[in-house]
Design an enzyme around this catalytic site. Structure first.
Site, PDB file in Angstrom:
ATOM      1  N   TYR A  49      60.536 -21.746   8.443  1.00 13.88           N
ATOM      2  CA  TYR A  49      59.882 -20.284   8.085  1.00 13.88           C
ATOM      3  C   TYR A  49      60.544 -19.710   7.000  1.00 13.88           C
ATOM      4  O   TYR A  49      59.936 -19.521   6.336  1.00 13.88           O
ATOM      5  CB  TYR A  49      58.942 -19.607   9.261  1.00 13.88           C
ATOM      6  CG  TYR A  49      58.048 -18.460   8.969  1.00 13.88           C
ATOM      7  CD1 TYR A  49      56.914 -17.771   8.225  1.00 13.88           C
ATOM      8  CD2 TYR A  49      59.021 -16.770   9.124  1.00 13.88           C
ATOM      9  CE1 TYR A  49      57.455 -16.851   7.897  1.00 13.88           C
ATOM     10  CE2 TYR A  49      58.927 -15.526   8.761  1.00 13.88           C
ATOM     11  CZ  TYR A  49      57.547 -15.635   8.551  1.00 13.88           C
ATOM     12  OH  TYR A  49      57.141 -14.584   8.217  1.00 13.88           O
ATOM     13  N   SER A 131      59.367  -3.692   7.280  1.00 17.72           N
ATOM     14  CA  SER A 131      58.265  -4.485   6.965  1.00 17.72           C
ATOM     15  C   SER A 131      57.014  -3.854   7.531  1.00 17.72           C
ATOM     16  O   SER A 131      57.667  -3.071   8.670  1.00 17.72           O
ATOM     17  CB  SER A 131      58.554  -5.968   6.645  1.00 17.72           C
ATOM     18  OG  SER A 131      57.184  -6.667   6.863  1.00 17.72           O
ATOM     19  N   GLN A 152      58.677  -0.339   3.437  1.00 12.54           N
ATOM     20  CA  GLN A 152      57.528  -1.936   2.846  1.00 12.54           C
ATOM     21  C   GLN A 152      56.494  -0.989   2.996  1.00 12.54           C
ATOM     22  O   GLN A 152      55.687  -2.067   5.253  1.00 12.54           O
ATOM     23  CB  GLN A 152      58.197  -2.778   2.871  1.00 12.54           C
ATOM     24  CG  GLN A 152      57.701  -3.824   1.961  1.00 12.54           C
ATOM     25  CD  GLN A 152      56.052  -4.619   2.918  1.00 12.54           C
ATOM     26  OE1 GLN A 152      56.106  -4.833   4.070  1.00 12.54           O
ATOM     27  NE2 GLN A 152      54.958  -4.969   2.439  1.00 12.54           N
ATOM     28  N   TYR A 154      51.844  -2.590   2.217  1.00 15.84           N
ATOM     29  CA  TYR A 154      50.536  -3.277   1.113  1.00 15.84           C
ATOM     30  C   TYR A 154      49.925  -2.710   0.379  1.00 15.84           C
ATOM     31  O   TYR A 154      49.297  -1.115   0.949  1.00 15.84           O
ATOM     32  CB  TYR A 154      50.319  -4.392   2.220  1.00 15.84           C
ATOM     33  CG  TYR A 154      51.296  -6.149   1.709  1.00 15.84           C
ATOM     34  CD1 TYR A 154      51.843  -6.434   1.076  1.00 15.84           C
ATOM     35  CD2 TYR A 154      51.517  -5.749   3.837  1.00 15.84           C
ATOM     36  CE1 TYR A 154      52.964  -7.330   1.752  1.00 15.84           C
ATOM     37  CE2 TYR A 154      52.829  -6.880   3.627  1.00 15.84           C
ATOM     38  CZ  TYR A 154      52.712  -7.227   3.051  1.00 15.84           C
ATOM     39  OH  TYR A 154      54.376  -8.686   3.200  1.00 15.84           O
ATOM     40  N   THR A 180      54.573  -3.255  -2.138  1.00 19.74           N
ATOM     41  CA  THR A 180      54.808  -4.752  -2.312  1.00 19.74           C
ATOM     42  C   THR A 180      53.659  -4.929  -3.182  1.00 19.74           C
ATOM     43  O   THR A 180      52.243  -4.541  -2.842  1.00 19.74           O
ATOM     44  CB  THR A 180      54.559  -5.495  -1.636  1.00 19.74           C
ATOM     45  OG1 THR A 180      56.248  -5.333  -0.688  1.00 19.74           O
ATOM     46  CG2 THR A 180      55.116  -7.137  -1.720  1.00 19.74           C
ATOM     47  N   ARG A 189      52.548 -21.924   1.796  1.00 15.93           N
ATOM     48  CA  ARG A 189      53.726 -21.881   2.551  1.00 15.93           C
ATOM     49  C   ARG A 189      53.497 -23.297   2.623  1.00 15.93           C
ATOM     50  O   ARG A 189      53.290 -23.599   4.277  1.00 15.93           O
ATOM     51  CB  ARG A 189      54.359 -21.425   3.360  1.00 15.93           C
ATOM     52  CG  ARG A 189      55.160 -20.037   2.606  1.00 15.93           C
ATOM     53  CD  ARG A 189      54.462 -18.670   2.931  1.00 15.93           C
ATOM     54  NE  ARG A 189      54.411 -17.297   2.101  1.00 15.93           N
ATOM     55  CZ  ARG A 189      54.282 -16.524   2.212  1.00 15.93           C
ATOM     56  NH1 ARG A 189      54.582 -15.883   3.667  1.00 15.93           N
ATOM     57  NH2 ARG A 189      54.553 -15.191   1.497  1.00 15.93           N
ATOM     58  N   LYS A 277      57.303  -2.906  -6.042  1.00 16.09           N
ATOM     59  CA  LYS A 277      58.166  -4.576  -5.441  1.00 16.09           C
ATOM     60  C   LYS A 277      56.977  -5.475  -6.130  1.00 16.09           C
ATOM     61  O   LYS A 277      56.056  -5.104  -5.624  1.00 16.09           O
ATOM     62  CB  LYS A 277      58.310  -4.617  -4.299  1.00 16.09           C
ATOM     63  CG  LYS A 277      58.955  -6.079  -3.678  1.00 16.09           C
ATOM     64  CD  LYS A 277      59.804  -6.301  -2.298  1.00 16.09           C
ATOM     65  CE  LYS A 277      60.405  -7.450  -1.786  1.00 16.09           C
ATOM     66  NZ  LYS A 277      59.021  -8.331  -1.869  1.00 16.09           N
ATOM     67  N   HIS A 301      58.425 -11.952  -4.251  1.00 14.08           N
ATOM     68  CA  HIS A 301      58.576 -12.148  -3.281  1.00 14.08           C
ATOM     69  C   HIS A 301      59.550 -13.723  -2.582  1.00 14.08           C
ATOM     70  O   HIS A 301      59.346 -14.134  -1.254  1.00 14.08           O
ATOM     71  CB  HIS A 301      57.418 -13.013  -2.854  1.00 14.08           C
ATOM     72  CG  HIS A 301      56.703 -11.816  -1.792  1.00 14.08           C
ATOM     73  ND1 HIS A 301      55.711 -10.677  -1.252  1.00 14.08           N
ATOM     74  CD2 HIS A 301      56.584 -12.498  -0.343  1.00 14.08           C
ATOM     75  CE1 HIS A 301      55.580 -10.715   0.104  1.00 14.08           C
ATOM     76  NE2 HIS A 301      56.267 -11.433   0.944  1.00 14.08           N
ATOM     77  N   GLY A 334      67.221 -14.713  -5.263  1.00 10.10           N
ATOM     78  CA  GLY A 334      68.063 -15.590  -4.818  1.00 10.10           C
ATOM     79  C   GLY A 334      69.482 -14.996  -5.231  1.00 10.10           C
ATOM     80  O   GLY A 334      70.803 -15.964  -5.136  1.00 10.10           O
ATOM     81  N   GLY A 355      67.248 -10.821   1.219  1.00 13.79           N
ATOM     82  CA  GLY A 355      66.064 -11.084   2.954  1.00 13.79           C
ATOM     83  C   GLY A 355      66.981 -12.182   3.551  1.00 13.79           C
ATOM     84  O   GLY A 355      67.311 -12.566   4.521  1.00 13.79           O
TER      85      GLY A 355
END
Length: 407
Positions: A49, A131, A152, A154, A180, A189, A277, A301, A334, A355
């Protein structure tokens, strides 16, 4: 005695580490080592996860791999006796150009979850963005952190709940919100599908067996309060329910009808800085600036939404050139090395965000592991600046990097 004297003259004996965690971390050389430790300590479904991305994970891999498309152009005979890694972002002084990204459901890695991350960020005087889908609430995090805090959010259907959370963030002195905008629908995923992993975790036979093979994680999980989406659960506009009903509610909240006009709603209901974001194109970066956002996070993301979206680092220079310094830029995705931070800044980013690196630390060694992640990146940043011949972040520009074609 002569032999002992000879040995002592050419060898030093290390002092024994005081704890098992300290011994474990003493052998960690980089972020990938923290990832290896986290994979060993966490059940497979939990690790996947944290570690996984959407579909074939092309974007997940590209986020990190694409930093290798840039090599350095070192300069020599520069005075680097004093290295200054400090910067300013949205009016806040930071000791290094880094912030800790919002990550949902952090308590699956460790029972302290967001509280550990917030404490470490505060000790390093770095922004931590909580979050909406955190497992510790706005209020709980504020109680343990006097450092820079962002929240953060939504674009959800339930504006009453959003307004309630924004007011709570304002009441507890969060400095900015990070809106976001790349979640019109949730990405798929596939590691989670194969594992049968859900949020909150369901206790099937496979989950129990996975936990039994990781007894330290299981004991920590079982001896603390149940995990839930704390910010939603504590909202005055949400009828109290279990974590499962919360999960169902949240799944229904992501709004495919979100548009640029939604930014004005947040401006009307939040008086502080707004960071957008999820920017993944020059065109949208320009629109964001035209809409008066205070900063943008160039982000896909973490490769968890649209597989095949561009690697973050590939967008930094084009967006920075298009904006011409009018809007601060966060490079999100990254970052695994301090040298990655230098490359992002050279291409036009103002700061970077992480993250997975801090989640690997949390999963590997709890709060001490998060500290280790920050310390690794900071030391690598200093070393890279020294070796390319710059003593201050303000001196880093595109002349220090060179793009190479990958065959």
């Amino acid at each position: 005695m002569g032999l002992i004297h000879t040995v002592r003259s050419v060898a030093r004996f290390s002092s024994p580490a005081m704890s098992r965690t300290s011994r474990r971390l003493s052998r960690v050389a980089n972020i990938d080592d923290l990832r290896t430790l986290a994979k060993r300590r966490l059940p497979g479904g939990i690790f996947d996860y944290i570690d996984g991305g959407a579909e074939d994970e092309q974007t997940l891999r590209a986020n990190s791999d694409s930093f290798q498309n840039w090599t350095f152009v070192p300069r020599v005979l520069r005075d680097v006796s004093l290295i200054d890694t400090s910067t300013t972002f949205l009016g806040q002084s930071l000791p290094l150009p880094l912030m800790l990204s919002p990550t949902g459901f952090s308590r699956i890695a460790d029972s302290q979850g967001e509280l550990s991350v917030a404490r470490v960020a505060a000790e390093h005087h770095l922004p931590y963005c909580l979050s909406t889908l955190s497992t510790r609430s706005i209020e709980e995090v504020a109680a343990v952190s006097q450092g820079p805090k962002w929240f953060q959010v939504y674009v959800w259907r339930d504006k009453h709940m959003l307004r309630d959370m924004l007011q709570r963030a304002a009441d507890y002195r969060y400095d900015a919100i990070m809106l976001t905008v790349d979640t019109a629908v949730l990405g798929k995923r596939e590691r989670d599908v194969r594992r049968g992993f859900t949020l909150p975790p369901t206790l099937g036979v496979r989950t129990i067996l996975d936990g039994l093979t990781h007894p330290r994680w299981l004991l920590d999980f079982l001896t603390h309060e149940s995990i839930t989406f704390s910010n939603v659960a504590q909202s005055s506009s949400f009828p109290k329910g279990t974590a499962v009903t919360l999960s169902d509610f949240i799944s229904e909240q992501f709004d495919p009808g979100l548009s640029w006009s939604d930014i004005q709603w947040f401006r009307d209901n939040w008086s502080g800085p707004i960071i957008l974001k999820g920017i993944q194109s020059v065109a949208d970066a320009k629109i964001a600036t035209d809409n008066g956002v205070d900063a943008i996070a160039v982000s896909n993301h973490g490769g968890r939404q649209l597989d095949g979206s561009p690697a973050t680092i590939s967008l930094i220079a084009p967006i920075a050139d298009a904006l011409g310094g009018t809007t601060p830029i966060i490079c999100d995705g990254g970052i695994r090395r301090g040298s990655d931070i230098v490359k992002a800044l050279a291409l036009g980013a103002d700061i970077c965000s992480i993250g997975r690196p801090y989640l690997y630390g949390l999963g590997a060694a709890k709060q001490e592991g998060v500290h280790k992640a920050i310390e690794i990146l900071h030391s690598e940043l200093i070393r890279t600046m020294s070796l390319i011949g710059v003593s201050s972040l303000s001196h880093i520009d595109s002349s220090y990097v060179h793009h190479v074609s990958q065959t």
